[in-house]
Motif scaffolding. Structure first.
Motif, PDB file in Angstrom:
ATOM      1  N   ALA A 133       0.827  -1.215   0.000  1.00  0.00           N
ATOM      2  CA  ALA A 133       0.000   0.000   0.000  1.00  0.00           C
ATOM      3  C   ALA A 133       0.857   1.259   0.000  1.00  0.00           C
ATOM      4  CB  ALA A 133      -0.936   0.002   1.207  1.00  0.00           C
ATOM      5  N   THR A 134       2.036   1.192   0.580  1.00  0.00           N
ATOM      6  CA  THR A 134       2.902   2.374   0.648  1.00  0.00           C
ATOM      7  C   THR A 134       4.177   2.192  -0.166  1.00  0.00           C
ATOM      8  OG1 THR A 134       3.933   1.471   2.645  1.00  0.00           O
ATOM      9  CG2 THR A 134       2.100   3.015   2.961  1.00  0.00           C
ATOM     10  N   GLY A 135       4.442   0.974  -0.608  1.00  0.00           N
ATOM     11  CA  GLY A 135       5.675   0.712  -1.361  1.00  0.00           C
ATOM     12  C   GLY A 135       6.920   0.803  -0.492  1.00  0.00           C
ATOM     13  N   ARG A 136       6.747   0.670   0.828  1.00  0.00           N
ATOM     14  CA  ARG A 136       7.892   0.791   1.742  1.00  0.00           C
ATOM     15  C   ARG A 136       8.168  -0.508   2.474  1.00  0.00           C
ATOM     16  NH1 ARG A 136       7.985   6.695   4.343  1.00  0.00           N
ATOM     17  NH2 ARG A 136       9.382   7.302   2.693  1.00  0.00           N
ATOM     18  N   ARG A 137       9.419  -0.606   2.901  1.00  0.00           N
ATOM     19  CA  ARG A 137       9.826  -1.781   3.670  1.00  0.00           C
ATOM     20  C   ARG A 137       9.979  -1.436   5.144  1.00  0.00           C
ATOM     21  NH1 ARG A 137      14.497  -5.293   0.783  1.00  0.00           N
ATOM     22  NH2 ARG A 137      13.344  -5.785  -1.082  1.00  0.00           N
ATOM     23  N   GLN A 138       9.571  -2.359   5.974  1.00  0.00           N
ATOM     24  CA  GLN A 138       9.820  -2.228   7.408  1.00  0.00           C
ATOM     25  C   GLN A 138      10.950  -3.191   7.762  1.00  0.00           C
ATOM     26  OE1 GLN A 138       6.630  -3.589   9.899  1.00  0.00           O
ATOM     27  NE2 GLN A 138       7.636  -2.941  11.797  1.00  0.00           N
ATOM     28  N   GLU A 139      11.957  -2.644   8.393  1.00  0.00           N
ATOM     29  CA  GLU A 139      13.051  -3.512   8.855  1.00  0.00           C
ATOM     30  C   GLU A 139      12.625  -4.193  10.157  1.00  0.00           C
ATOM     31  OE1 GLU A 139      17.396  -2.265   8.815  1.00  0.00           O
ATOM     32  OE2 GLU A 139      16.972  -2.344  10.951  1.00  0.00           O
ATOM     33  N   VAL A 140      12.860  -5.473  10.253  1.00  0.00           N
ATOM     34  CA  VAL A 140      12.504  -6.216  11.476  1.00  0.00           C
ATOM     35  C   VAL A 140      13.778  -6.844  12.032  1.00  0.00           C
ATOM     36  CG1 VAL A 140      11.132  -8.089  12.462  1.00  0.00           C
ATOM     37  CG2 VAL A 140      10.205  -6.723  10.570  1.00  0.00           C
ATOM     38  N   LYS A 141      14.131  -6.432  13.230  1.00  0.00           N
ATOM     39  CA  LYS A 141      15.309  -7.016  13.889  1.00  0.00           C
ATOM     40  C   LYS A 141      14.930  -8.408  14.412  1.00  0.00           C
ATOM     41  CE  LYS A 141      18.308  -3.658  13.639  1.00  0.00           C
ATOM     42  NZ  LYS A 141      19.359  -3.814  12.647  1.00  0.00           N
ATOM     43  N   LEU A 142      15.655  -9.401  13.980  1.00  0.00           N
ATOM     44  CA  LEU A 142      15.348 -10.775  14.394  1.00  0.00           C
ATOM     45  C   LEU A 142      16.147 -11.095  15.656  1.00  0.00           C
ATOM     46  CD1 LEU A 142      15.343 -12.273  10.800  1.00  0.00           C
ATOM     47  CD2 LEU A 142      13.378 -11.546  12.158  1.00  0.00           C
ATOM     48  N   ASP A 143      15.742 -10.407  16.727  1.00  0.00           N
ATOM     49  CA  ASP A 143      16.482 -10.514  17.986  1.00  0.00           C
ATOM     50  C   ASP A 143      15.977 -11.705  18.815  1.00  0.00           C
ATOM     51  OD1 ASP A 143      14.038  -9.648  18.938  1.00  0.00           O
ATOM     52  OD2 ASP A 143      14.716  -7.609  19.354  1.00  0.00           O
ATOM     53  N   SER A 144      16.543 -11.854  20.013  1.00  0.00           N
ATOM     54  CA  SER A 144      16.194 -13.020  20.831  1.00  0.00           C
ATOM     55  C   SER A 144      14.723 -13.009  21.231  1.00  0.00           C
ATOM     56  CB  SER A 144      17.084 -13.082  22.070  1.00  0.00           C
ATOM     57  OG  SER A 144      16.971 -11.888  22.794  1.00  0.00           O
TER      58      SER A 144
END
Ligand code: SF4
Length: 196
Positions: A133-144
């Motif tokens: 819908a916005t053409g944007r990426r969300q970064e997701v930290k794959l933390d513990s």
């Protein structure tokens, strides 16, 4: 659950976190209905559902990649796996807007767990959710924290699917966008129970 069904689908984690009853209806009863949200999602994924390798500048994209984990007894398909500067990470494509949707993050983290096992690489630190819908990426930290939540959800889904006990229908905000409302009928069921 039969032995061959012991591996659960990565997408079941997303459904379970959205609503455990929805997860049950899809994977135990085989129910599935389309609504505007599921149709839009299918149209969006039509392009990435074709396995292909694409190069975009210094990034290599692999679309529609099958993933599995023997350790977590998981399998499923990633929309996109990217490789850039020697780093590899999953990208999940969603039709909506950026939000703090834990169910999407669990799905992404499960993909990373599979990739780590398949490639024998170290921990994948980051994944991305692309919102069409916005053409944007969300970064997701794959933390513990997200890893722990993902592993716990895998076990909860496995228990649900092995027992196949239908969770209660509890009407909430998510029911409004749920394609399975017509077979679940949470509000109507609550009214009926009150009358009894
Ligand atoms: S209608 Fe609501 S309670 Fe029923 S499956 Fe959908 S989200 Fe879950």
């Amino acid at each position: 659950m039969k032995a061959e069904e012991d591996h659960i689908l990565i997408s079941a984690l997303n459904q379970f976190d959205y609503c455990s009853r929805r997860c049950y209806l899809i994977y135990c009863e085989g129910q599935f209905l389309q609504n505007e949200h599921t149709v839009e999602g299918s149209i969006l994924h039509a392009r990435t559902d074709i396995p292909v390798e694409v190069r975009r500048g210094d990034t290599r994209q692999f679309r529609s990649v099958w993933l599995y984990s023997e350790k977590y007894r998981l399998h499923g398909r990633a929309d996109v796996i990217e490789e850039k500067d020697g780093k590899i990470y999953p990208v999940e494509i969603k039709k909506g807007r950026r939000g703090d949707w834990k169910n999407d993050q669990l799905q992404l983290c499960a993909q990373a767990l599979c990739l780590e096992e398949m490639l024998g690489c170290g921990e994948i630190e980051t994944g991305y959710i692309y919102y069409a819908a916005t053409g944007r990426r969300q970064e997701v930290k794959l933390d513990s924290r997200i890893r722990q939540q993902t592993i716990q959800t895998i076990e909860k889904v496995r228990q649900l699917l092995s027992k196949c006990e239908k969770p209660p229908s509890i009407y909430g905000p998510r029911c409004r966008g749920c394609s399975l409302y017509p077979v679940c009928l949470p509000r109507e069921t609550a009214k009926l129970i009150k009358l009894q």
